[in-house]
Scaffold this motif. Structure first.
Motif, PDB file in Angstrom:
ATOM      1  N   ALA A  42       0.758  -1.272   0.019  1.00 52.36           N
ATOM      2  CA  ALA A  42      -0.119  -0.019  -0.160  1.00 52.36           C
ATOM      3  C   ALA A  42       0.952   1.281  -0.166  1.00 52.36           C
ATOM      4  O   ALA A  42       1.994   1.082   0.486  1.00 52.36           O
ATOM      5  CB  ALA A  42      -0.864  -0.072   1.260  1.00 52.36           C
ATOM      6  N   GLY A  43       0.428   2.309  -0.858  1.00 50.00           N
ATOM      7  CA  GLY A  43       1.001   3.551  -0.616  1.00 50.00           C
ATOM      8  C   GLY A  43       0.706   4.431   0.452  1.00 50.00           C
ATOM      9  O   GLY A  43      -0.227   3.903   1.362  1.00 50.00           O
ATOM     10  N   SER A  44       1.302   5.325   0.804  1.00 48.06           N
ATOM     11  CA  SER A  44       1.043   5.932   2.048  1.00 48.06           C
ATOM     12  C   SER A  44       0.086   7.183   2.113  1.00 48.06           C
ATOM     13  O   SER A  44      -0.473   7.594   1.016  1.00 48.06           O
ATOM     14  CB  SER A  44       2.480   6.684   2.724  1.00 48.06           C
ATOM     15  N   ILE A  45      -0.737   7.401   3.050  1.00 48.36           N
ATOM     16  CA  ILE A  45      -1.576   8.458   3.285  1.00 48.36           C
ATOM     17  C   ILE A  45      -1.037   9.657   4.310  1.00 48.36           C
ATOM     18  O   ILE A  45      -1.326   9.544   5.429  1.00 48.36           O
ATOM     19  CB  ILE A  45      -2.835   7.971   3.736  1.00 48.36           C
ATOM     20  N   VAL A  46      -0.063  10.596   3.712  1.00 42.33           N
ATOM     21  CA  VAL A  46       0.624  11.471   4.403  1.00 42.33           C
ATOM     22  C   VAL A  46       0.372  13.099   3.972  1.00 42.33           C
ATOM     23  O   VAL A  46       0.818  12.947   2.785  1.00 42.33           O
ATOM     24  CB  VAL A  46       1.996  10.904   4.720  1.00 42.33           C
ATOM     25  N   GLU A  47      -0.338  13.837   4.474  1.00 39.99           N
ATOM     26  CA  GLU A  47      -0.601  15.101   4.097  1.00 39.99           C
ATOM     27  C   GLU A  47      -0.921  15.215   2.725  1.00 39.99           C
ATOM     28  O   GLU A  47      -0.628  15.786   1.792  1.00 39.99           O
ATOM     29  CB  GLU A  47       0.820  15.987   4.029  1.00 39.99           C
ATOM     30  N   VAL A  48      -2.084  14.320   2.452  1.00 42.17           N
ATOM     31  CA  VAL A  48      -2.721  14.246   1.070  1.00 42.17           C
ATOM     32  C   VAL A  48      -3.291  15.565   0.606  1.00 42.17           C
ATOM     33  O   VAL A  48      -4.217  15.815   1.429  1.00 42.17           O
ATOM     34  CB  VAL A  48      -3.704  12.982   0.930  1.00 42.17           C
ATOM     35  N   PRO A  49      -3.353  16.119  -0.421  1.00 41.10           N
ATOM     36  CA  PRO A  49      -4.017  17.226  -0.550  1.00 41.10           C
ATOM     37  C   PRO A  49      -5.336  17.036  -1.296  1.00 41.10           C
ATOM     38  O   PRO A  49      -5.530  16.663  -2.322  1.00 41.10           O
ATOM     39  CB  PRO A  49      -3.055  18.038  -1.964  1.00 41.10           C
ATOM     40  N   ALA A 113      -1.561  10.075  10.058  1.00 41.89           N
ATOM     41  CA  ALA A 113      -1.160   9.661   8.855  1.00 41.89           C
ATOM     42  C   ALA A 113      -1.007   8.132   8.704  1.00 41.89           C
ATOM     43  O   ALA A 113      -0.900   7.365   9.974  1.00 41.89           O
ATOM     44  CB  ALA A 113       0.091  10.412   8.716  1.00 41.89           C
ATOM     45  N   PHE A 114      -0.989   7.461   7.396  1.00 43.36           N
ATOM     46  CA  PHE A 114      -0.838   5.915   7.364  1.00 43.36           C
ATOM     47  C   PHE A 114       0.305   5.827   6.530  1.00 43.36           C
ATOM     48  O   PHE A 114       0.419   6.346   5.562  1.00 43.36           O
ATOM     49  CB  PHE A 114      -2.165   5.310   6.683  1.00 43.36           C
ATOM     50  N   ASP A 115       1.193   4.835   7.127  1.00 42.18           N
ATOM     51  CA  ASP A 115       2.474   4.399   6.584  1.00 42.18           C
ATOM     52  C   ASP A 115       2.341   2.908   6.531  1.00 42.18           C
ATOM     53  O   ASP A 115       2.512   2.446   7.523  1.00 42.18           O
ATOM     54  CB  ASP A 115       3.656   5.027   7.072  1.00 42.18           C
ATOM     55  N   ALA A 116       2.292   2.336   5.631  1.00 42.39           N
ATOM     56  CA  ALA A 116       2.047   0.753   5.531  1.00 42.39           C
ATOM     57  C   ALA A 116       3.535   0.034   6.146  1.00 42.39           C
ATOM     58  O   ALA A 116       3.071  -0.995   6.701  1.00 42.39           O
ATOM     59  CB  ALA A 116       1.926   0.189   4.301  1.00 42.39           C
ATOM     60  N   ARG A 117       4.567   0.803   6.332  1.00 44.97           N
ATOM     61  CA  ARG A 117       5.817   0.225   6.952  1.00 44.97           C
ATOM     62  C   ARG A 117       5.747   0.252   8.299  1.00 44.97           C
ATOM     63  O   ARG A 117       6.584  -0.146   9.284  1.00 44.97           O
ATOM     64  CB  ARG A 117       7.001   1.004   6.485  1.00 44.97           C
ATOM     65  N   ARG A 118       4.799   0.991   8.836  1.00 43.98           N
ATOM     66  CA  ARG A 118       4.589   1.084  10.397  1.00 43.98           C
ATOM     67  C   ARG A 118       3.476   0.307  10.884  1.00 43.98           C
ATOM     68  O   ARG A 118       2.276   0.500  10.209  1.00 43.98           O
ATOM     69  CB  ARG A 118       4.651   2.457  10.718  1.00 43.98           C
ATOM     70  N   TRP A 119       3.405  -0.329  11.791  1.00 43.74           N
ATOM     71  CA  TRP A 119       2.073  -1.107  12.382  1.00 43.74           C
ATOM     72  C   TRP A 119       1.361  -0.002  13.420  1.00 43.74           C
ATOM     73  O   TRP A 119       1.764   0.723  14.012  1.00 43.74           O
ATOM     74  CB  TRP A 119       2.615  -2.259  13.481  1.00 43.74           C
ATOM     75  N   ARG A 120       0.101  -0.082  13.238  1.00 39.47           N
ATOM     76  CA  ARG A 120      -0.891   0.746  13.798  1.00 39.47           C
ATOM     77  C   ARG A 120      -2.015  -0.307  14.626  1.00 39.47           C
ATOM     78  O   ARG A 120      -2.591  -1.150  13.897  1.00 39.47           O
ATOM     79  CB  ARG A 120      -1.642   1.451  12.813  1.00 39.47           C
TER      80      ARG A 120
END
Length: 225
Positions: A42-49, A113-120
């Protein structure tokens, strides 16, 4: 317009949803907004405009095969995206607010923010300690006012609103939709709400068929010329 979740734009889920809606006569556009990623990650969801989503919605309206009414359907992070986008458009008087809005497994607050490389950890974003230094969305070049846990003011939307959620969702708690519903009712809104008993974040086959029956009926009623 269909907005994907944290699975990202390349996963194929929003394209599948578009195909289902297209089979029922809708011009369906899966809008990819995540950053990076591929078919396996998955791509990240970080500061999506979110301004870019406004532009995409305007382009969809202007497409010569589009009908006179436009709707947005978002799932999970896409549901958050849809609700937040419309609330900001209404707050700032931006033209082109959709004539119908549908959200499956939505949160009632802005999430981190969502980053698939990090676990939530799973559960309810309303109680999670999001890192305010990592925000999911931006609006007009700024992340101000988009702090995680900020309530999404969708009660300002006067159009038809569809909410749905599995009661056994282990990723996004159904309590978020229940809180949304309670707030909407307090403000005199009458959303169409469906709870799928015992269903997880991704419903089983029978429940998903039921969900699409409800969703398609809602869109047919509210987007017909």
């Amino acid at each position: 317009m269909i907005l994907h979740g944290s699975e990202g734009a390349w996963s194929g889920w929003s394209h599948r949803n578009a195909a289902i809606l297209a089979a029922h006569g809708f011009l369906a556009f899966p809008f990819g907004y995540s950053s990076g990623g591929n078919a396996w990650n998955a791509g990240s969801i970080v500061e999506v405009p979110l301004d870019r989503t406004v532009e995409a919605l305007a382009a969809l309206r202007a497409f010569r095969f589009a009908g006179p009414k436009t709707g947005i359907y978002g799932v999970s992070r896409g549901a958050e995206h849809a609700l937040l986008l419309v609330s900001l458009m209404l707050r700032d008087g931006v033209e082109g607010v959709p004539e119908a809005l549908a959200a499956h497994s939505p949160p009632d607050v802005v999430c981190g923010a969502f980053d698939a490389r990090r676990w939530r950890d799973a559960g309810d974003p309303g109680w999670q300690s999001w890192d305010p230094g990592h925000r999911a969305w931006s609006w007009r070049g700024s992340t101000e006012g988009l702090l995680p846990t900020t309530p999404i003011a969708i009660e300002t939307y006067e159009g038809p609103l569809f909410l749905s959620h599995g009661t056994a969702d282990r990723v996004w708690s159904v309590d978020m939709t229940r809180r949304l519903a309670e707030r909407l009712h307090r403000h005199g809104r009458t959303p169409e709400i469906h709870y799928y008993e015992g269903q997880d974040h991704i419903p089983g086959s029978a429940a998903e068929n039921e969900h699409h029956e409800h969703l398609i009926a809602f869109l047919e009623r509210n987007l017909a010329p």
